[in-house]
Design an enzyme around this catalytic site. Sequence first.
Site, PDB file in Angstrom:
ATOM      1  N   ARG A  50     -19.176  20.583 146.719  1.00  0.00           N
ATOM      2  CA  ARG A  50     -17.726  20.814 146.639  1.00  0.00           C
ATOM      3  C   ARG A  50     -17.002  20.085 147.771  1.00  0.00           C
ATOM      4  O   ARG A  50     -15.922  19.530 147.570  1.00  0.00           O
ATOM      5  CB  ARG A  50     -17.416  22.314 146.680  1.00  0.00           C
ATOM      6  CG  ARG A  50     -15.948  22.628 146.461  1.00  0.00           C
ATOM      7  CD  ARG A  50     -15.708  24.104 146.251  1.00  0.00           C
ATOM      8  NE  ARG A  50     -16.026  24.892 147.438  1.00  0.00           N
ATOM      9  CZ  ARG A  50     -15.903  26.217 147.497  1.00  0.00           C
ATOM     10  NH1 ARG A  50     -15.483  26.903 146.439  1.00  0.00           N
ATOM     11  NH2 ARG A  50     -16.209  26.872 148.600  1.00  0.00           N
ATOM     12  N   LYS A 149     -10.556  22.041 148.392  1.00  0.00           N
ATOM     13  CA  LYS A 149     -10.536  23.107 149.396  1.00  0.00           C
ATOM     14  C   LYS A 149     -10.031  22.492 150.700  1.00  0.00           C
ATOM     15  O   LYS A 149     -10.806  22.107 151.585  1.00  0.00           O
ATOM     16  CB  LYS A 149     -11.921  23.726 149.561  1.00  0.00           C
ATOM     17  CG  LYS A 149     -11.908  25.065 150.298  1.00  0.00           C
ATOM     18  CD  LYS A 149     -13.248  25.744 150.189  1.00  0.00           C
ATOM     19  CE  LYS A 149     -13.295  27.030 151.010  1.00  0.00           C
ATOM     20  NZ  LYS A 149     -12.379  28.057 150.519  1.00  0.00           N
ATOM     21  N   GLU A 182      -5.228  34.185 141.884  1.00  0.00           N
ATOM     22  CA  GLU A 182      -6.320  34.639 142.741  1.00  0.00           C
ATOM     23  C   GLU A 182      -5.731  35.549 143.801  1.00  0.00           C
ATOM     24  O   GLU A 182      -4.534  35.854 143.786  1.00  0.00           O
ATOM     25  CB  GLU A 182      -7.047  33.455 143.382  1.00  0.00           C
ATOM     26  CG  GLU A 182      -6.179  32.572 144.262  1.00  0.00           C
ATOM     27  CD  GLU A 182      -6.944  31.415 144.896  1.00  0.00           C
ATOM     28  OE1 GLU A 182      -8.120  31.198 144.538  1.00  0.00           O
ATOM     29  OE2 GLU A 182      -6.372  30.732 145.759  1.00  0.00           O
TER      30      GLU A 182
END
Length: 291
Positions: A50, A149, A182
């Site tokens: 990721r 991220k 979220e």
Amino acid sequence: MKIYIDGKFYNEKEAKISVFDHGLLYGDGIFEGIRAYKGRIFKLEEHLDRLFYSAKAILLNIPLSKKKLMDAVAKTCAANKVRDGYIRLVVTRGIGNLGLNPFNCKKPTIIIIAGKITLYPAEMYRKGLNLITVPTMRMPPSALNPAIKSLNYLNNVLAKIEAIQGGVLEAVMLNHEGNIAECTGDNIFLVRGGQIMTPPVSAGALCGITRQVVFQLAREHLGVDVGEKNLTRYDAFTADECFLTGTGAEIIPAVKIDGRTIGTGKPGEITTKLMEFFRELTTHEGYPISK
């Protein structure tokens, strides 16, 4: 504590980066939060996959191979005698000037910190969290894709402030369509009639590593495929169970949202089982800190 910065270890008080680092000036960088359990780094390869995808998406060239970065993470844990703990791996754009142009930054900065983290009190894992929905909306994917991220967490920080001011530890964030995206730092799951549901990444949710572990555990141990679908506050109000997932949070139940009791008001059966399956998995899976 020994902090890794660009291939060297520094004592905590001596670990410094330049004030001209674009990670500090503009939040231009990426990171991963990673867990170690019983001398093994859990899902390290998945975290680094990721990280490298995030880097590619923002045209950031990580100056270490994946294998060398894995070894650097393990060495940082060993240097700090961390067998059970939390690792923060940060890659910034590096030192530049006071302009936004990232191509003026010649070399990325790599930082690895291995220590401890406690997001929620232990009793909350037994009793469950109280949640509220906050006014701050989740950044839409068209503005900043949640698959990246990045160090840009102000959106989440503002929502966390609203949660704390509202008297709770965690908040639910909606997207621009009014659907659940979220929480401030965790993915959210709902259970109704034995079906497990979670918002899709397209709703503004991070493709969490622990989120993916829940998909795996539900399929292997419960014979249930997790459904990815748009969820509203109504779905949360009428759910039988609710739980949150994240590397720092692991799996934690939620029993109330916006004054509505979820299910029985206690951690549900499916949530409890998934927590047990997760704990068992972490006892034997992972990249060894010492070989």
